[in-house]
Design a protein around this motif. Structure first.
Motif, short mmCIF file in Angstrom:
data_model
loop_
_atom_site.label_atom_id
_atom_site.label_comp_id
_atom_site.label_asym_id
_atom_site.label_seq_id
_atom_site.Cartn_x
_atom_site.Cartn_y
_atom_site.Cartn_z
N MET A 1 0.85 -1.19 0.00
CA MET A 1 0.00 0.00 0.00
C MET A 1 0.88 1.23 0.00
SD MET A 1 -3.07 0.98 2.62
CE MET A 1 -4.04 -0.38 2.06
N SER B 1 -5.29 -12.68 -8.89
CA SER B 1 -5.02 -13.42 -7.67
C SER B 1 -4.95 -14.89 -8.05
CB SER B 1 -6.11 -13.19 -6.63
OG SER B 1 -7.25 -13.97 -6.89
N GLU C 1 -4.05 -5.25 -5.78
CA GLU C 1 -4.46 -3.85 -5.91
C GLU C 1 -3.25 -2.92 -6.04
OE1 GLU C 1 -6.88 -3.24 -2.50
OE2 GLU C 1 -8.64 -4.24 -3.36
N GLN C 2 -2.19 -3.24 -5.32
CA GLN C 2 -0.98 -2.42 -5.41
C GLN C 2 -0.40 -2.47 -6.81
OE1 GLN C 2 2.19 -2.46 -2.19
NE2 GLN C 2 3.29 -3.58 -3.78
N LYS D 1 -12.33 -4.45 5.69
CA LYS D 1 -11.37 -3.65 4.93
C LYS D 1 -11.47 -2.16 5.29
CE LYS D 1 -9.69 -2.89 0.24
NZ LYS D 1 -9.89 -3.18 -1.20
N ARG E 1 -9.98 -1.66 8.70
CA ARG E 1 -8.53 -1.83 8.62
C ARG E 1 -7.88 -0.57 8.04
NH1 ARG E 1 -5.60 -6.62 5.24
NH2 ARG E 1 -6.95 -7.87 6.56
N GLY E 2 -8.49 -0.03 6.99
CA GLY E 2 -7.96 1.18 6.37
C GLY E 2 -7.90 2.34 7.34
N ARG F 1 -2.35 -12.31 -2.64
CA ARG F 1 -3.12 -11.54 -1.68
C ARG F 1 -3.75 -10.34 -2.36
NH1 ARG F 1 0.38 -10.11 3.43
NH2 ARG F 1 -1.57 -9.05 3.90
N ARG F 2 -4.92 -9.96 -1.85
CA ARG F 2 -5.66 -8.83 -2.42
C ARG F 2 -4.82 -7.56 -2.43
NH1 ARG F 2 -10.92 -7.00 -3.16
NH2 ARG F 2 -11.73 -9.06 -2.64
N GLU F 3 -4.10 -7.29 -1.33
CA GLU F 3 -3.32 -6.06 -1.25
C GLU F 3 -2.28 -6.00 -2.36
OE1 GLU F 3 -4.87 -6.96 2.85
OE2 GLU F 3 -3.91 -8.10 1.24
N THR G 1 3.10 -5.11 2.42
CA THR G 1 2.53 -3.98 3.14
C THR G 1 3.56 -2.87 3.24
OG1 THR G 1 1.15 -5.48 4.43
CG2 THR G 1 1.39 -3.24 5.25
N ARG H 1 -1.52 8.07 -1.08
CA ARG H 1 -2.48 6.98 -1.04
C ARG H 1 -3.63 7.19 -2.02
NH1 ARG H 1 -6.91 5.79 1.96
NH2 ARG H 1 -6.71 7.69 3.17
#
Length: 664
Positions: free
Chosen positions: A1, A163, A129-130, A343, A346-347, A124-126, A371, A7
């Motif tokens: 992220m 993914s 997306e990154q 999510k 968490r954000g 992983r989703r992160e 991360t 961001r």
């Protein structure tokens, strides 16, 4: 992220678009221009120059790569030019692997006129997306799609980020035509030999080397495995490796200081999981106690209370709950994130953590990979591990550069039992039980160098300590460390995989590991050997009577202890008896001094009665023979030193990564 300042640079907005394939195509809106945000892009991605014009056709015209990033890219291009297809890159966390990914997409040319597409795989989703954010920014004129969950790609986009779970679901992979792909990129590639990845690679013709397959490039900070699976099944060679120690020295990563704290947690009875690490549930029961949690928090208060952003790694949800409550009981605003945290929530927590609104963030495994929280200036390893990969992933969270920190403090809560444990000192080739206090990377390197100059010889399978005399051997108590972490009785190691517990009148219990037919690892056998009265027999001892046979060391020790406590006087076998701390007897000193020589005799001030008793036990049960065997091994090894002395003398670090071919 991305860090807080950037961001919202590439905000992801799924847009429903009707198409014949019925897929959803990801669209990305940019709320800031690349030029306006150039100064805010973190150092991990190289440097963005603002001198390029918006009409520049090359998306990388304004990026100035770090030296090692360009070296890495050239290594990949040269290897592909030489006919290799399945390549690995080993780069430390924070090295900017994303910019290397995006550069490779443009710089690896089509294998044919038809092949022009790129696939990026992540678990992983992160990470998905990154990668999508960066690719959309780097290639505004290319189509970028995501294959993940309910979001489905068309299979025809210039760049697809998938993914690994979704692309293997149902028949979703069939829409991707292997002949149209020039490149497959794998993030966190130490997972690449997992079944899902192997199925995907087979679809693209990458299950083995083929001339007509796409190029495969896998990147990871820990490009190695601990579960016996060989990366060579998917990667033919590692073409580039840059260790985090090198990057710290070159100032590309934050300086790090290490402190190890003995937590008193005893993991001797914790089982091993299928991946070679500790079983999570059993480990949690041992680590998540009031005493251990208080030691962890008190250690943080004593060593790092001034730190602004501490990330704590726990074992499981129960451990998170226990440790978070303990921090709060001491007045520390600690918050937590788990894999089950929604999510949005968490954000919000991460945003507040980045803004340094609270000092401690507790998690279990959520932030080991992919991360980016560069303001982390302290990492607490509240969970012991056998995995060097996991250890590096955890400490890597604190190594990114950030203007608000000068270094990152790693506090390693070391279990009281060092056998099988990987700690921060082991990353430098030191013994896992080595305790350090705010040691820098340079300090640990010097400590390693000083250890290597001592008379310690190491082969691939056996640890040889160079003893100059039989007395040096019997004085060495390191062999008792393992068994005395399990038992409170006065066990003594008398040989390789052999221990003795002395009872009354010369009687003793012998525990040893023996090879069993059909059992590769062997089994543990315990026997009682009773001393016979004089004149009864020519032999001093009766025939050994077997007490038990078990497959695990801990079970064998516990079984022997139970028998000994029921049949032997407590005062003789209990290791914590007060008599053991008293002065030795004259008889003990005379016996031991026969081995010392006239010029080096022991006195009553040099040794305790318990220590003397243990040393005499070693002598009576084979120390002389063991010394002779070790001395012979040493002489043989010295004869072979011209062939491999450096290799034998260098501390072998488990899971070491090096550039070159990989075996399948």
């Amino acid at each position: 992220m991305l860090p807080l300042t950037t961001r919202w640079l590439f905000s992801v907005r799924p847009v429903r678009r009707f198409s014949l394939t019925g897929c959803y195509r990801y669209k990305f809106s940019t709320s800031l221009t690349a030029r306006a945000a150039a100064a805010e892009i973190p150092n991990t991605l190289g440097t963005l120059s603002t001198s390029s014009t918006p009409s520049t056709p090359n998306p990388f015209q304004g990026i100035r790569l770090r030296d090692y990033q360009e070296e890495c890219i050239q290594s990949v291009l040269n290897s592909l030019k030489n006919g290799h297809k399945r390549l690995g890159i080993s780069l430390a966390t924070g090295s900017g692997k994303t910019v290397i990914f995006t550069q490779l997409i443009d710089r690896i040319k089509n294998g044919s006129n038809e092949a022009s597409q790129t696939l990026i795989l992540a678990h992983r989703r992160e990470l998905v997306e990154q990668a999508a954010r960066h690719c959309t920014s780097a290639y505004p004129h290319k189509t970028v799609e995501i294959e993940m969950g309910n979001i489905r790609a068309s299979g025809t986009a210039d760049i697809t980020i998938a993914s690994i779970q979704s692309i293997n679901s149902s028949d979703r992979i069939n829409k991707f035509d292997p002949k149209r792909f020039k490149l497959v990129l794998v993030d966190e590639a130490h997972h690449i030999v997992a079944p899902g990845y192997l199925r995907t690679l087979e679809h693209f013709g990458l299950d083995r080397k083929r001339d007509d397959s796409p190029a495969l490039v896998g990147v990871s900070a820990t490009l190695s495995r601990t579960d016996g699976l060989r990366l060579g099944a998917a990667i033919d060679e590692i073409v580039y490796h840059k260790d985090y120690v090198d990057m710290i020295g070159d100032k590309w990563l934050s300086d790090v200081v290490f402190t190890t704290v003995e937590s008193t947690a005893d993991v001797s009875n914790v089982g091993t999981s299928s991946n070679g690490d500790f079983q999570t549930r059993e480990l949690s029961k041992v680590v998540n106690t009031k005493q251990v949690n208080e030691i962890t928090v008190r250690s943080w208060l004593a060593k790092a209370s001034e730190r602004k952003s501490t990330l704590v790694f726990c074992v499981d949800l129960s451990h998170i709950d226990g440790l978070t409550k303990t921090f709060r009981q001491f007045g520390i605003d600690a918050r937590f994130v788990t894999g089950d945290t929604p999510k949005v929530e968490r954000g919000k927590i991460l945003d507040a953590f980045r803004r340094q609104e609270f000092p401690v963030l507790v998690n279990c495994g959520v932030f080991t990979e992919g991360t980016d929280i560069p303001n982390i200036d302290c990492v607490v390893l509240a969970r012991p591990t056998r995995s060097r990969n996991l250890l590096i992933q955890m400490i890597g969270r604190g190594m990114r550069l950030h203007p608000d920190k000068t270094d990152c403090h790693i506090i390693d809560m070391v279990s009281s039992l060092s056998i099988g444990i990987v700690t921060t000192p082991t990353l430098f080739g030191l013994d896992p039980s080595e305790l350090v206090e705010k040691a820098t990377v340079s300090d640990l390197e010097r400590l390693k160098s000083s250890r290597e100059t001592k008379d310690v010889e190491i082969s691939r399978n056996i640890h040889f300590v160079k003893y100059d005399s039989v007395f040096d051997l019997i004085a060495d108590t390191s062999g008792e460390r393992h068994i005395r972490a399990i038992s409170h009785h006065a066990w003594v190691q008398v040989g390789q995989d052999k221990w003795v517990l002395c009872g009354p009148s010369g009687t003793f219990i012998r525990l040893e590991k023996v090879k069993a037919q059909g059992n590769e690892g062997g089994e543990f056998v315990a026997s009682e050997i009773r001393a016979l009265p004089e004149g009864v027999s020519k032999s001093r001892f009766a025939k050994p009577r077997r007490l038990l046979t078990t497959s695990t060391f801990a079970d064998a020790v516990h079984g022997c202890d139970k028998y000994a406590s029921e049949h032997y006087p407590h005062i003789l076998i209990w290791r914590h008896q007060s008599w053991r701390n008293g002065p030795p007897t004259d008889g003990q000193l005379n016996f031991l001094n026969k081995l010392r020589g006239e010029d080096d005799k022991l006195t009553a001030h040099d040794i305790t009665k318990g220590k003397a008793a243990d040393m005499i036990t070693k002598i009576r049960h084979g120390a002389r023979g063991r010394f002779a065997a070790l001395d012979a091994d040493r002489r043989r090894k010295e004869k072979r030193e011209s062939l491999g002395r450096e290799k034998e003398r260098t501390m072998q670090i488990r899971e070491l990564v090096s550039v070159g071919p990989l075996s399948a």
